[in-house]
Scaffold this motif. Sequence first.
Motif, PDB file in Angstrom:
ATOM      1  N   UNK A 153      64.379  38.530  38.431  1.00 59.18           N
ATOM      2  CA  UNK A 153      63.338  37.819  38.999  1.00 59.18           C
ATOM      3  C   UNK A 153      62.835  36.592  38.262  1.00 59.18           C
ATOM      4  N   UNK A 154      62.743  35.711  38.814  1.00 57.99           N
ATOM      5  CA  UNK A 154      62.104  34.363  37.960  1.00 57.99           C
ATOM      6  C   UNK A 154      60.817  34.043  38.898  1.00 57.99           C
ATOM      7  N   UNK A 155      59.597  33.624  38.251  1.00 53.77           N
ATOM      8  CA  UNK A 155      58.524  33.165  39.106  1.00 53.77           C
ATOM      9  C   UNK A 155      57.957  31.906  38.223  1.00 53.77           C
ATOM     10  N   UNK A 156      57.127  31.190  39.015  1.00 53.18           N
ATOM     11  CA  UNK A 156      56.486  29.968  38.499  1.00 53.18           C
ATOM     12  C   UNK A 156      55.339  29.590  39.161  1.00 53.18           C
ATOM     13  N   UNK A 157      54.325  29.117  38.176  1.00 54.81           N
ATOM     14  CA  UNK A 157      53.175  28.552  38.795  1.00 54.81           C
ATOM     15  C   UNK A 157      53.113  27.260  38.593  1.00 54.81           C
ATOM     16  N   UNK A 158      53.038  26.367  39.496  1.00 58.05           N
ATOM     17  CA  UNK A 158      53.365  24.881  39.305  1.00 58.05           C
ATOM     18  C   UNK A 158      52.289  23.962  39.114  1.00 58.05           C
ATOM     19  N   UNK A 189      64.058  35.854  43.542  1.00 56.55           N
ATOM     20  CA  UNK A 189      65.066  37.087  43.299  1.00 56.55           C
ATOM     21  C   UNK A 189      66.592  36.712  43.703  1.00 56.55           C
ATOM     22  N   UNK A 190      67.257  37.160  42.487  1.00 51.75           N
ATOM     23  CA  UNK A 190      68.646  36.601  42.799  1.00 51.75           C
ATOM     24  C   UNK A 190      69.598  37.721  41.969  1.00 51.75           C
ATOM     25  N   UNK A 245      66.784  42.733  31.269  1.00 47.31           N
ATOM     26  CA  UNK A 245      65.304  42.323  30.901  1.00 47.31           C
ATOM     27  C   UNK A 245      65.348  40.800  30.086  1.00 47.31           C
ATOM     28  N   UNK A 246      64.398  40.254  30.462  1.00 47.83           N
ATOM     29  CA  UNK A 246      63.692  38.720  29.929  1.00 47.83           C
ATOM     30  C   UNK A 246      62.622  38.969  28.833  1.00 47.83           C
ATOM     31  N   UNK A 247      62.894  39.074  27.636  1.00 52.34           N
ATOM     32  CA  UNK A 247      61.989  39.422  26.518  1.00 52.34           C
ATOM     33  C   UNK A 247      60.640  38.466  26.620  1.00 52.34           C
ATOM     34  N   UNK A 248      61.102  37.199  26.945  1.00 46.70           N
ATOM     35  CA  UNK A 248      59.896  36.194  26.928  1.00 46.70           C
ATOM     36  C   UNK A 248      58.917  36.114  28.058  1.00 46.70           C
ATOM     37  N   UNK A 249      59.279  37.094  29.038  1.00 50.57           N
ATOM     38  CA  UNK A 249      58.217  37.190  30.097  1.00 50.57           C
ATOM     39  C   UNK A 249      57.153  38.115  29.624  1.00 50.57           C
ATOM     40  N   UNK A 254      63.005  44.471  43.715  1.00 53.53           N
ATOM     41  CA  UNK A 254      62.443  43.184  43.351  1.00 53.53           C
ATOM     42  C   UNK A 254      62.382  42.307  44.379  1.00 53.53           C
ATOM     43  N   UNK A 255      60.846  41.829  44.601  1.00 48.15           N
ATOM     44  CA  UNK A 255      59.632  42.051  43.736  1.00 48.15           C
ATOM     45  C   UNK A 255      59.376  43.495  43.876  1.00 48.15           C
TER      46      UNK A 255
END
Length: 668
Positions: free
Chosen positions: A177-182, A261-262, A347-351, A539-540
């Motif tokens: 999953x990726x998300x963005x607040x634009x 979600x991909x 896992x995406x450690x920066x999230x 996910x989510x």
Amino acid sequence: MTGARMLQRSTLTLTLILSVAGAASAEVSRLVVTARHDVLGGAYEKLAGTVELELDPAHPANVAIVDLDRAPRNARGRVEASADFMVLRPRRGPHGSTALLEVSNRGGKAALPYFNRAPWTLDPTTDRDFGDRFLMRQGLTLIWVGWQFDVPRDPGLLRLRAPIAGDGGRPIEGLVRSDWTVDAPTATLPLAHRNHVPYPVADPGHADNVLTERSARLGPGEIVSRDRWRFARLEDERLVDDPTQITLAGGFQRGKIYELVYRARDPVVVGIGLAVVRDLVSWARYDSRSPFPVTAALGVGISQSGRFLRHFLYQGFNTDEAGRKVFDGLLIHTAGAGRGSFNHRFAQPSRDAHRFSAFFYPTDLFPFTGRMQTDPETGRADGLLRRSADRPEHQPRIFYTNTGYEYWGRAASLIHTSPDGRADAAPLPNERVYHLAGGQHFIGVFPPPDSERSGEAYRGNPLDFLVTLRALLTRLVEWVVDGRTPPASAYPTLAARTLASVDALNFPRVPGLKPPRVIHQPHRVDYGPGWAAGIITREPPAIGAPFPALVSQVDADGNEVAGVRGVELLAPLATYTPWQLRGGAGSDAGELVDYLGSYVPLPRTDAERERAGDSRVSIEHRYPNKGAYLAAARRGADSLAHAGLLLREDVPWVLERAEQHWNWIMRR
């Protein structure tokens, strides 16, 4: 350097490679030193290179590493990994010093800027790069090692090279999953967080790839029609297929939350990063062949890497494969109540997690305290130090330090309350909790630029909490090395009525500045039935009930009343809020900005105060003149030094900064 000396140094490097490689049972299988240089006139030596590890998936110390048993193995049945490292070691003394390992935040190095007042650099070399040499004057051996596999592809960042997990020769796929607040309209968005290396989409046309749009943190997501977006980037104003970016017809709009979600393939064994930190410190402490021997070890983590250390403790990594203690002490700074995406599949450690960005990743998860607690909603009992309960001697001495921002934006109150927020939870005897009152996540620019001004308020908070961190690190070294008792914890409590809900905040009347009505709250989150094994299948995730988050009460100036109050609050010239609102006309106007606070100088005169309708007492009413103000600042600095919360050597620095604030405010 003479040719003979260069040859001597090169030979020594080769000897190190061979001698370490011969240690068949070592978790560190080989240390390759590719560069050695004297720095600070020979007082310190800098070593850099690669550390190579072999991990036994069946060893009890490693079974918590998700998918380690699915990684390729060498002829000895071990899993191999390697990481970049850098060490600064003092030249004096043959028997080693105390280590200070900074867990790298996204591949960088912050210890020298934070503690030495040095400029930011990835490769400290010149005398200027070491600032005032504070850490060197304590004789510490500084260690950095790459633990994160996906740091940006920028030169000089420390990186982990970890294997990919498989399923009996077949690739593993799963949901990411990726998300963005634009914040501003844009045509494309990267799948990765903060320019990191992403997991590319495995099949761009798969039905599991779903993009949604919403306006609120907990608002319903509206599915974006598949014919309106694609995996692509803009190149010379043309769309080019790209498995690491997405584009949307009409563009992504400001104030909206987009969530993708991909399906991805080939998960990296991310949890090896925990073992790299454990094993390099253990090797420096206990292996006589280490070129940087140490007799004790401290760890420091800032923000993301502070959360890493909380995760490190929770998963029991402070005991090495030989059953020995790793860290003696930890300084965990601005981690709030979180852990992180440091040991699960894909896992995406920066999230991370904030009120209005990076939503519902595995960051703010129960348990939050070192003590065992029971979640009243689920009945589950747990504690950060539960896995070391049978070895209390392996529990390090810990300082938790958080600014005001972490109470608003990172739920820090949960590290010292019950899960329902109704009772205080005292730290354990090996813990101290220090709230750095009034600060934002990092120190803002001073003087603030006019471009950041809105009325009397400035975006960004320049309260200097690093002087407190310098003192606290000194106290932690004394506690670990000499057994000296550090200052008592200082944080807001329910018992003292200094810890409050957002709606009970007694914020004063400050023109153009209203306190937030929202706060970041962790939620109980369901990632699917595989989560106990570190595998996300939902996910989510399903979002459950929140854990309440509380903040420090404020005084008549709007400054936080509890915790370690620096000279800025003991002799105030301004209101320092640890929060900042997004503003504007959109539905997100009342949401919190990540990391940032506000700085609002007090009215200089009673006339200014009355004209603006400001409830705060004016500067002229508090201090008859500049000398009176500096005397008040001196009293505040002396009281902090007496309490062990400010170094005597830093008193002149603090007073000079106080004078700068006076001069700027009175002349602006």
